[in-house]
Design a protein around this motif. Structure first.
Motif, mmCIF file in Angstrom:
data_model
loop_
_atom_site.group_PDB
_atom_site.id
_atom_site.type_symbol
_atom_site.label_atom_id
_atom_site.label_comp_id
_atom_site.label_asym_id
_atom_site.label_seq_id
_atom_site.Cartn_x
_atom_site.Cartn_y
_atom_site.Cartn_z
ATOM 1 N N VAL A 32 -17.129 -15.177 7.509
ATOM 2 C CA VAL A 32 -17.505 -13.894 7.089
ATOM 3 C C VAL A 32 -16.476 -13.336 6.226
ATOM 4 C CG1 VAL A 32 -18.212 -11.635 7.906
ATOM 5 C CG2 VAL A 32 -18.841 -13.852 9.207
ATOM 6 N N ALA A 36 -18.325 -9.058 3.197
ATOM 7 C CA ALA A 36 -19.491 -8.939 4.335
ATOM 8 C C ALA A 36 -19.130 -8.200 5.618
ATOM 9 C CB ALA A 36 -19.737 -10.357 4.591
ATOM 10 N N TRP A 39 -19.226 -4.444 4.643
ATOM 11 C CA TRP A 39 -20.806 -4.191 4.880
ATOM 12 C C TRP A 39 -21.206 -4.090 6.350
ATOM 13 C CZ3 TRP A 39 -24.881 -2.987 2.049
ATOM 14 C CH2 TRP A 39 -24.666 -3.027 0.382
ATOM 15 N N ALA A 40 -20.452 -4.845 7.298
ATOM 16 C CA ALA A 40 -20.765 -4.905 8.616
ATOM 17 C C ALA A 40 -20.620 -3.456 9.317
ATOM 18 C CB ALA A 40 -20.248 -6.198 9.467
ATOM 19 N N THR A 115 -30.134 -4.084 11.850
ATOM 20 C CA THR A 115 -28.871 -3.540 12.545
ATOM 21 C C THR A 115 -29.238 -3.169 13.882
ATOM 22 O OG1 THR A 115 -27.627 -3.036 10.564
ATOM 23 C CG2 THR A 115 -26.968 -1.949 12.557
ATOM 24 N N ARG A 138 -18.275 -10.060 13.285
ATOM 25 C CA ARG A 138 -18.607 -11.285 12.438
ATOM 26 C C ARG A 138 -19.594 -11.977 13.017
ATOM 27 N NH1 ARG A 138 -14.162 -12.713 9.263
ATOM 28 N NH2 ARG A 138 -12.374 -11.472 9.713
ATOM 29 N N VAL A 141 -22.779 -10.360 11.536
ATOM 30 C CA VAL A 141 -23.388 -10.829 10.282
ATOM 31 C C VAL A 141 -23.907 -11.968 10.323
ATOM 32 C CG1 VAL A 141 -22.313 -11.606 8.030
ATOM 33 C CG2 VAL A 141 -21.312 -9.903 9.091
ATOM 34 N N TYR A 144 -27.577 -11.200 11.645
ATOM 35 C CA TYR A 144 -28.181 -10.699 10.565
ATOM 36 C C TYR A 144 -28.789 -11.440 9.696
ATOM 37 C CZ TYR A 144 -28.912 -6.908 6.814
ATOM 38 O OH TYR A 144 -29.354 -5.928 6.150
ATOM 39 N N GLU A 145 -28.143 -12.524 9.173
ATOM 40 C CA GLU A 145 -28.516 -13.431 8.203
ATOM 41 C C GLU A 145 -29.747 -14.168 9.017
ATOM 42 O OE1 GLU A 145 -27.801 -15.514 4.738
ATOM 43 O OE2 GLU A 145 -26.917 -13.849 5.443
ATOM 44 N N ILE A 270 -26.630 -9.713 4.327
ATOM 45 C CA ILE A 270 -26.144 -8.218 4.761
ATOM 46 C C ILE A 270 -25.897 -7.452 3.399
ATOM 47 C CG2 ILE A 270 -23.605 -8.673 4.632
ATOM 48 C CD1 ILE A 270 -23.798 -6.777 7.433
#
Length: 460
Positions: A32, A36, A39-40, A115, A138, A141, A144-145, A270
Motif C-alpha cells: 500500500v 493509497a 486516501w485511506a 468505508t 493498510r 485498503v 476496500y479493494e 480506493i
C-alpha cells in the motif's frame, strides 16, 4: 491496478474465490503506497466525522440498548459515545452510526459505501490484536479493494435486482480486511470469503428507513465473523462465489469474474473513492449541485420558479425518488425535495437540514411539487450525472448539467474540503480544539493506537 474481464480459457477466472484469497494473502501491507495510504486517511477522517455525528441518531440508541441488555459491555469504544462494548456489538453499532446520516463515502465500482463497512471491522481487529493504526489502514485498503473487485465482478444486475451493495459487497470487504490484518493464509481466507457469501444480505427496499444504516453495521460485523471463524478453522465452500447455487448464480445475474493482474505501483481502487458533501443519497447530489449553481449564477428566488425538470438515470428512480417525503430520513431519498432545498438556498451539507420539520415545511412542499423527475437512459459510466431545466415565471429557461461521479485528482483540495466538512460535523459536538486534534491524528498520526483514536471521539 489493472483489470480485464477474463476469457473463458483463463484458468484463474475458473476459481475466482481462491484467486482473490491468494491475492489477499500474498499482498503485504507494504504494498500500500503513500498515495493509497493518504486516501485511506481521508476515508478515516471522513468516517470519524460522520460517525460522531451519526452517533446521536435514534437507531444507534436502540442498538445500544439491546447490546447492553444482552450484556454487551467490553473494551471496544463506541465512536462519539461513552460506552465500550464487546467487539461484535461495537462493530455493528459503529458501522450503523457511520451510515445513519447517509453522509459517508461511496465507490461506483463497488456500487455502494465501502468505508463504513470496512473501517469499523479493521479498526476493531487492530484493537483486539494489538496492531497499529497504520497497519489497520493498510489492511483497510486491501479490504476496500476486495469490496470493489467483487462488486465489479458481480455486475450491475445485483444492484438493479434490489440488493444493497453496501450490505453485500461490504461483507466481503470487511472479511478481506480482517483476514489481511490477521495474516491468514490463502486457504483460510478462501473459507472466510465462502462464509461471507452466505452471510452477505441487505435489500434496497430498506432505503429511507433505519434498515439501511443497519446494513453497514451488519456487513462489518458479519465480515469480521467470517474472518475470525475461518482463523479458528471454520470451513465453508472455498469457491463460494462461483459454485453451483453460489453467490453469483443466485445474486449476480450478469457476473463476469476476471483475474486481478496487479503489480506494485498500479493504483488501488480506493483512488476512485467519492466523498459526499451533501447529507443525502448520493444519487441526489448531481441534481443538488446543478440547482445550486443555477440559483447562484442567476439569483433565482424560489417564487420565480415555474417548473423544474430533473433528467436523471433510470436507476435513480429505484433508490431516491420518494415523491412526498414525510420525514427527514425520507427527504434524503427524495430527488424532488432535495432539489427544492437547493433552489431555496438551504445548506444540504448540514445534518439538521434533513429533519422531520423540514420535510413538512409548506413552502418547500409547494416548491417540490413544481419539480418533475424525468428518467433518461444514461450510460453506466455516467449514471450519477443529472441535467436540470428550470423554467422561470419571466419566461427564462435555464439549463445546467453536473456529475459528482468523478474522483478527485488534487488530494490537497480534497483534504481541504473534507476538513471543512469534518469541522462542521465535529466542532459543535466536541469543540473546535478537539476537532482539530482528531483531524490531525486521522491525517498524520502514526503512534496513536486505534483504541485511543476511538476514545478521543468522546465528549468530555
Amino acid at each position: 491496478m489493472a483489470s480485464t474481464h477474463a476469457a473463458d480459457t483463463d484458468p484463474v477466472a475458473t476459481a475466482p474465490t481462491r484467486a482473490l484469497a491468494d491475492w489477499i494473502a500474498a499482498t503485504p501491507g507494504s504494498a500500500v503506497d503513500a498515495r493509497a495510504l493518504r486516501w485511506a486517511r481521508h476515508c478515516l477522517m471522513d468516517w470519524i466525522g460522520v460517525t460522531v455525528a451519526g452517533a446521536g441518531d435514534p437507531l444507534v440508541a436502540i442498538l445500544l440498548d439491546e447490546a447492553l441488555a444482552d450484556g454487551g459491555e467490553g473494551d471496544i469504544p463506541l465512536v462519539g459515545l461513552s460506552q465500550s462494548l464487546r467487539p461484535s456489538d461495537a462493530i455493528l453499532i459503529n458501522g450503523a452510526a457511520g451510515h445513519a446520516l447517509d453522509f459517508d463515502d461511496v465507490n461506483r465500482t463497488m456500487h455502494g459505501h465501502p468505508t463504513v463497512a470496512v473501517m469499523p471491522a479493521v479498526l476493531t481487529a487492530a484493537i483486539v490484536e494489538g496492531r497499529s493504526l497504520e497497519q489497520a489502514l493498510r489492511s483497510f485498503v486491501i479490504g476496500y479493494e476486495i469490496a470493489c473487485r467483487i462488486g465489479e465482478m458481480t455486475g450491475d444486475g445485483h444492484y438493479d435486482t434490489g440488493w444493497h451493495a453496501t450490505a453485500t459487497m461490504g461483507t466481503f470487504g470487511a472479511a478481506a480486511g480482517v483476514c489481511h490484518l490477521l495474516g491468514l493464509d490463502a486457504e483460510r481466507t478462501a473459507h472466510a470469503l465462502g462464509l461471507a457469501t452466505t452471510l452477505a444480505s441487505g435489500l434496497k427496499s430498506q432505503f429511507g428507513t433505519m434498515g439501511k444504516p443497519l446494513h453497514a453495521g451488519r456487513a462489518a460485523q458479519n465480515g469480521t465473523k467470517a474472518a475470525r471463524w475461518a482463523a479458528r478453522g471454520f470451513t465453508s465452500r472455498p469457491d463460494g462465489l462461483e459454485c453451483v447455487q453460489g453467490f453469483w448464480e443466485t445474486q449476480g445475474p450478469d457476473a463476469a469474474p476476471y483475474d486481478i493482474d496487479w503489480t506494485p505501483g498500479t493504483p488501488f481502487l480506493i483512488e476512485r473513492n467519492l466523498f459526499k458533501f451533501h447529507a443525502a443519497c448520493y444519487m441526489t447530489h448531481s441534481a443538488i449541485e446543478a440547482n445550486r449553481t443555477l440559483r447562484t449564477r442567476h439569483g433565482i428566488d424560489p417564487v420565480q420558479v415555474k417548473k423544474v425538470t430533473l433528467k436523471v438515470s433510470e436507476g435513480s428512480l429505484r433508490m431516491c425518488n420518494i415523491p412526498e417525503p414525510e420525514t427527514g430520513l425520507q427527504v434524503k431519498f427524495s430527488l424532488r425535495h432535495t432539489a427544492a432545498l437547493a433552489l431555496a438556498g438551504r445548506n444540504t451539507g448540514a445534518v439538521d437540514t434533513f429533519s422531520d420539520a423540514v420535510a413538512n415545511e409548506p413552502d418547500l412542499i409547494e416548491l417540490r411539487r413544481r419539480v418533475e423527475v424525468q428518467p433518461v437512459k444514461i450510460d453506466r459510466s455516467e449514471a450519477s450525472k443529472a441535467e436540470v431545466v428550470v423554467e422561470l415565471t419571466d419566461g427564462r429557461v435555464l439549463h445546467e448539467i453536473h456529475d459528482v461521479g468523478v474522483p478527485a485528482t488534487d488530494l490537497d483540495d480534497q483534504e481541504a474540503k473534507l476538513s471543512d466538512k469534518f469541522a462542521t460535523l465535529i466542532a459543535p459536538l466536541l469543540g473546535t480544539a478537539r476537532a482539530q486534534e482528531l483531524r490531525q491524528t486521522a491525517l498524520t498520526g502514526t503512534g496513536t493506537a486505534p483504541r485511543d483514536l476511538l476514545l478521543a471521539t468522546r465528549a468530555d
